[in-house]
Design a protein around this motif. Structure first.
Motif, mmCIF file in Angstrom:
data_model
loop_
_atom_site.group_PDB
_atom_site.id
_atom_site.type_symbol
_atom_site.label_atom_id
_atom_site.label_comp_id
_atom_site.label_asym_id
_atom_site.label_seq_id
_atom_site.Cartn_x
_atom_site.Cartn_y
_atom_site.Cartn_z
ATOM 1 N N SER A 13 0.827 -1.205 0.000
ATOM 2 C CA SER A 13 0.000 0.000 0.000
ATOM 3 C C SER A 13 0.861 1.253 0.000
ATOM 4 O O SER A 13 0.585 2.221 -0.718
ATOM 5 C CB SER A 13 -0.917 0.000 1.230
ATOM 6 O OG SER A 13 -1.739 -1.147 1.239
ATOM 7 N N ILE A 14 1.912 1.241 0.808
ATOM 8 C CA ILE A 14 2.804 2.402 0.872
ATOM 9 C C ILE A 14 3.498 2.606 -0.469
ATOM 10 O O ILE A 14 3.581 3.729 -0.986
ATOM 11 C CB ILE A 14 3.835 2.215 1.998
ATOM 12 C CG1 ILE A 14 3.128 2.241 3.369
ATOM 13 C CG2 ILE A 14 4.911 3.304 1.940
ATOM 14 C CD1 ILE A 14 4.033 1.890 4.524
ATOM 15 N N MET A 15 3.978 1.522 -1.056
ATOM 16 C CA MET A 15 4.685 1.637 -2.334
ATOM 17 C C MET A 15 3.758 2.089 -3.460
ATOM 18 O O MET A 15 4.185 2.805 -4.373
ATOM 19 C CB MET A 15 5.338 0.300 -2.696
ATOM 20 C CG MET A 15 6.464 -0.102 -1.781
ATOM 21 S SD MET A 15 7.745 1.174 -1.653
ATOM 22 C CE MET A 15 8.696 0.544 -0.268
ATOM 23 N N SER A 16 2.481 1.689 -3.383
ATOM 24 C CA SER A 16 1.543 2.098 -4.429
ATOM 25 C C SER A 16 1.304 3.600 -4.417
ATOM 26 O O SER A 16 0.900 4.180 -5.425
ATOM 27 C CB SER A 16 0.211 1.360 -4.264
ATOM 28 O OG SER A 16 -0.481 1.814 -3.110
ATOM 29 N N VAL A 17 1.550 4.243 -3.269
ATOM 30 C CA VAL A 17 1.412 5.695 -3.172
ATOM 31 C C VAL A 17 2.744 6.387 -3.437
ATOM 32 O O VAL A 17 2.825 7.378 -4.174
ATOM 33 C CB VAL A 17 0.874 6.096 -1.781
ATOM 34 C CG1 VAL A 17 0.840 7.612 -1.626
ATOM 35 C CG2 VAL A 17 -0.513 5.509 -1.556
ATOM 36 N N SER A 53 -4.711 8.604 -3.537
ATOM 37 C CA SER A 53 -3.886 8.630 -2.329
ATOM 38 C C SER A 53 -4.707 8.175 -1.126
ATOM 39 O O SER A 53 -4.215 7.444 -0.258
ATOM 40 C CB SER A 53 -3.328 10.032 -2.093
ATOM 41 O OG SER A 53 -2.452 10.412 -3.127
ATOM 42 N N ALA A 54 -5.970 8.619 -1.069
ATOM 43 C CA ALA A 54 -6.853 8.180 0.008
ATOM 44 C C ALA A 54 -7.077 6.667 -0.057
ATOM 45 O O ALA A 54 -7.141 5.990 0.985
ATOM 46 C CB ALA A 54 -8.196 8.910 -0.087
ATOM 47 N N LEU A 55 -7.180 6.127 -1.268
ATOM 48 C CA LEU A 55 -7.299 4.676 -1.430
ATOM 49 C C LEU A 55 -6.072 3.981 -0.841
ATOM 50 O O LEU A 55 -6.191 2.959 -0.144
ATOM 51 C CB LEU A 55 -7.454 4.332 -2.907
ATOM 52 C CG LEU A 55 -7.500 2.842 -3.262
ATOM 53 C CD1 LEU A 55 -8.729 2.171 -2.677
ATOM 54 C CD2 LEU A 55 -7.480 2.645 -4.784
ATOM 55 N N GLY A 56 -4.885 4.539 -1.100
ATOM 56 C CA GLY A 56 -3.664 3.964 -0.543
ATOM 57 C C GLY A 56 -3.654 4.004 0.972
ATOM 58 O O GLY A 56 -3.222 3.044 1.624
ATOM 59 N N VAL A 57 -4.146 5.107 1.542
ATOM 60 C CA VAL A 57 -4.239 5.192 3.001
ATOM 61 C C VAL A 57 -5.205 4.145 3.537
ATOM 62 O O VAL A 57 -4.947 3.494 4.564
ATOM 63 C CB VAL A 57 -4.681 6.611 3.428
ATOM 64 C CG1 VAL A 57 -4.974 6.658 4.926
ATOM 65 C CG2 VAL A 57 -3.605 7.630 3.082
ATOM 66 N N ALA A 100 -11.138 5.498 0.685
ATOM 67 C CA ALA A 100 -10.356 5.043 1.834
ATOM 68 C C ALA A 100 -11.043 3.869 2.523
ATOM 69 O O ALA A 100 -10.406 2.856 2.862
ATOM 70 C CB ALA A 100 -10.143 6.195 2.817
ATOM 71 N N ILE A 101 -12.358 3.972 2.725
ATOM 72 C CA ILE A 101 -13.109 2.880 3.350
ATOM 73 C C ILE A 101 -13.089 1.638 2.449
ATOM 74 O O ILE A 101 -12.915 0.508 2.920
ATOM 75 C CB ILE A 101 -14.553 3.329 3.648
ATOM 76 C CG1 ILE A 101 -14.548 4.444 4.696
ATOM 77 C CG2 ILE A 101 -15.397 2.146 4.125
ATOM 78 C CD1 ILE A 101 -15.913 5.071 4.925
ATOM 79 N N GLY A 102 -13.256 1.857 1.136
ATOM 80 C CA GLY A 102 -13.192 0.740 0.203
ATOM 81 C C GLY A 102 -11.830 0.064 0.215
ATOM 82 O O GLY A 102 -11.739 -1.164 0.162
ATOM 83 N N MET A 106 -9.748 -0.099 2.721
ATOM 84 C CA MET A 106 -9.644 -0.883 3.952
ATOM 85 C C MET A 106 -10.297 -2.249 3.791
ATOM 86 O O MET A 106 -9.721 -3.284 4.136
ATOM 87 C CB MET A 106 -10.311 -0.123 5.105
ATOM 88 C CG MET A 106 -9.585 1.119 5.569
ATOM 89 S SD MET A 106 -10.505 2.018 6.853
ATOM 90 C CE MET A 106 -10.605 0.767 8.134
ATOM 91 N N GLY A 107 -11.528 -2.247 3.250
ATOM 92 C CA GLY A 107 -12.242 -3.507 3.080
ATOM 93 C C GLY A 107 -11.557 -4.451 2.117
ATOM 94 O O GLY A 107 -11.444 -5.652 2.383
ATOM 95 N N MET A 108 -11.073 -3.912 0.996
ATOM 96 C CA MET A 108 -10.413 -4.750 0.004
ATOM 97 C C MET A 108 -9.137 -5.374 0.551
ATOM 98 O O MET A 108 -8.868 -6.570 0.365
ATOM 99 C CB MET A 108 -10.102 -3.921 -1.243
ATOM 100 C CG MET A 108 -9.279 -4.659 -2.295
ATOM 101 S SD MET A 108 -10.043 -6.202 -2.848
ATOM 102 C CE MET A 108 -11.379 -5.565 -3.846
ATOM 103 N N THR A 109 -8.325 -4.584 1.244
ATOM 104 C CA THR A 109 -7.069 -5.109 1.781
ATOM 105 C C THR A 109 -7.329 -6.175 2.832
ATOM 106 O O THR A 109 -6.635 -7.204 2.875
ATOM 107 C CB THR A 109 -6.229 -3.974 2.375
ATOM 108 O OG1 THR A 109 -5.817 -3.110 1.306
ATOM 109 C CG2 THR A 109 -4.989 -4.506 3.068
#
Length: 404
Positions: free
Chosen positions: A150-154, A262-266, A315-317, A319-322
Motif C-alpha cells: 500500500s505504501i509503495m503504491s502511493v 492517495s486516500a485509497l492507498g491510506v 479510503a473505506i473501500g 480498507m475492506g479490500m485489503t
C-alpha cells in the motif's frame, strides 16, 4: 469470533530480508507504468504506443504465471525469485540503454517489456510459497507485506514523477532496474528451512502442471472464490476502474483523482494494520463482510459526491479490500501443502487476473448503451451480490482458520 493477535516474533532475519526484497521489488513495479507512459509519449509513440507498451508488459505476466508456479515448486521459490530479479535487471537495463542512446524502435521496446513481464511471472508465485516458511504468524506477515504494498503504491508513482521532472526517462528506467538488483541481493542472503516433502520420482513439467490444477480444483472454497471473482471483475471492478476514474477526471480534474487515489492507498494501509490485529475464526467470512465496504467507491461517483467525500469512500473501500486480500492469501498459504503452494497460488492469481481486462474493455461500450451513472450504480450493487455469493457458499463461509 475475533480475538487479539498474538505477539509471536515477526521480524526475524529471514522475514526482514524478505520484506526488504518484496518492498524494493514493489517500488520498481509501481514506478514502471509511470515511466513507461512518459517514455512512450516522450519518444513520440502517442497514446496508442502507451497502450501497446503497458499491454506488452502485463500480458506475459498473466499468461506465464501458472508456469512460473510450476517452476517455483520444482526448483525452489527463492531460486526462481532471484532468477526473476536477474532477468528483469538485465532486460530493463537494456531498455534504459536504448532510451539513453536515442529513440528505440517500437518493436524493441515491446519485446524488452514483454521479457521484463515474463520475468515477473516467476517472482509472484514465490511470494506465497516463501511467506509461510519464514513467518510463524502467516496472517500478520501477509498483513505487513500488504501494508508495504500500500505504501509503495502511493510513494512509487510520486517518486517516478519527481524523477521524471528532473531527469530523462532512461534514468528512471535505470533506477527502476536497480531495485531488482537490491531485491535479488536480499533474496540471495535469505536462508529457508529444508523442504518438508520430496518430489515424486518421474515427475515432469506437464505432470507438475496437472497436479497443481488437481490440487486447486479439489478445494471447493478456493475455486469457488475465483469463479465468484470473475463476476466481481466484469461487473464491479471493471466499471469502477474505467468509468469511475474517467468520471472523476471529467467532473473534478486529474488532481482530484490523485487525491482520491492517495486516500485509497491510506485505506489499504489501514486495512493491512487491521488485519495484523484481528484474527477471525472464519477468515473468508470476515473478509467477505469487509469487502462490502467497496460498494462506496462506485456509489459515491454515481451520486456525484465532491472529491473530499469520494476520498473517504475510497479510503473505506481500500480498507475492506485489503482486509479481504489478507484473509484470502492467508487461507491459501495455510490450507495448501507447501510442496504445491506455488502452483496453486499461480492458478488462483491467474484466475483472479484473467477477467480484469475483460471487465475494463466492456465498461466503455456498456456505458454507451446503458449510461455511465446507471452502470456505476450497478457496479455498486454487484459488490453486495459478490459478497453475498461468497457468504452463500458453505465451503467458503465456513472455512476455519488454520495455522502453519
Amino acid at each position: 469470533m475475533l480475538e487479539a493477535h498474538g505477539q509471536e516474533r515477526l521480524w526475524t532475519r529471514g522475514f526482514s530480508l524478505f520484506f526488504a526484497a518484496r518492498s524494493t521489488s514493489l517500488l520498481g513495479d509501481h514506478m514502471l507504468p509511470v515511466v513507461i507512459s512518459a517514455a512512450m509519449i516522450h519518444g513520440g509513440y502517442g497514446l496508442s504506443g502507451v497502450g501497446y507498451a503497458l499491454a506488452a508488459h502485463v500480458a506475459p505476466f498473466a499468461v506465464l504465471m501458472v508456469f512460473g508456479g510450476v517452476l517455483s515448486d520444482r526448483f525452489g521459490a527463492r531460486r526462481m525469485m532471484i532468477f526473476s530479479d536477474v532477468v528483469r535487471l538485465v532486460f530493463q537495463s537494456l531498455l534504459a540503454l536504448l532510451f539513453a542512446l536515442g529513440t528505440p524502435e517500437l518493436w524493441q521496446v515491446l519485446v524488452l517489456l514483454a521479457l521484463v513481464g515474463a520475468g515477473g511471472a516467476t517472482f509472484q508465485p514465490g511470494v506465497a510459497s516463501i511467506t509461510p516458511q519464514i513467518a510463524r504468524d502467516v496472517q500478520r506477515a501477509n498483513a505487513t507485506l500488504r501494508v508495504s504494498e500500500s505504501i509503495m503504491s502511493v510513494v512509487a508513482p510520486s517518486l517516478a514523477g519527481v524523477l521524471l521532472a528532473v531527469s530523462a526517462p532512461w534514468t528512471v528506467f535505470a533506477i527502476d532496474a536497480a531495485t531488482f538488483a537490491v531485491s535479488g541481493a536480499c533474496l540471495f542472503l535469505l536462508r529457508l528451512p529444508a523442504a518438508g516433502g520430496a518430489r515424486a520420482q518421474g515427475s515432469t513439467f506437464r505432470l507438475d502442471l496437472v497436479v497443481g490444477w488437481r490440487e486447486f480444483r479439489s478445494r471447493t472454497w478456493l475455486w469457488g472464490v475465483i469463479v465468484i471473482w470473475f463476476v466481481w471483475q466484469v461487473t464491479s471492478s471493471g466499471p469502477t476502474l474505467t468509468l469511475g476514474h474517467s468520471t472523476i477526471i471529467t467532473q473534478h480534474g486529474a488532481s482530484a483523482l490523485g487525491l482520491i487515489m492517495s486516500a485509497l492507498g491510506v485505506g489499504n494501509l489501514l486495512g493491512g494494520l487491521a488485519a495484523m490485529r484481528i484474527t477471525p475464526g472464519r477468515p473468508l467470512r470476515a473478509g467477505a463482510v469487509a469487502l462490502t465496504c467497496c460498494t462506496l467507491m462506485p456509489l459515491g461517483v454515481a451520486l456525484g459526491w465532491p472529491p473530499a467525500a469520494l476520498a473517504v469512500c475510497y479510503a473505506i473501500g481500500g480498507m475492506g479490500m485489503t482486509f479481504w486480500v489478507v484473509m484470502f492469501h492467508t487461507s491459501v498459504q495455510t490450507h495448501v501443502p507447501q510442496e504445491v503452494l506455488g502452483r496453486v497460488h499461480a492458478y488462483d492469481a491467474a484466475g483472479s487476473l484473467v477477467m480484469k481486462p475483460v471487465g475494463q474493455a466492456l465498461a466503455g461500450p456498456l456505458a454507451v448503451v446503458l449510461g455511465t451513472v446507471p452502470l456505476l450504480f450497478a457496479a455498486s450493487g454487484m459488490v453486495l451480490v459478490v459478497a453475498g455469493l461468497l457468504l452463500a457458499v458453505p465451503a467458503i463461509r465456513d472455512l476455519a482458520r488454520a495455522e502453519r
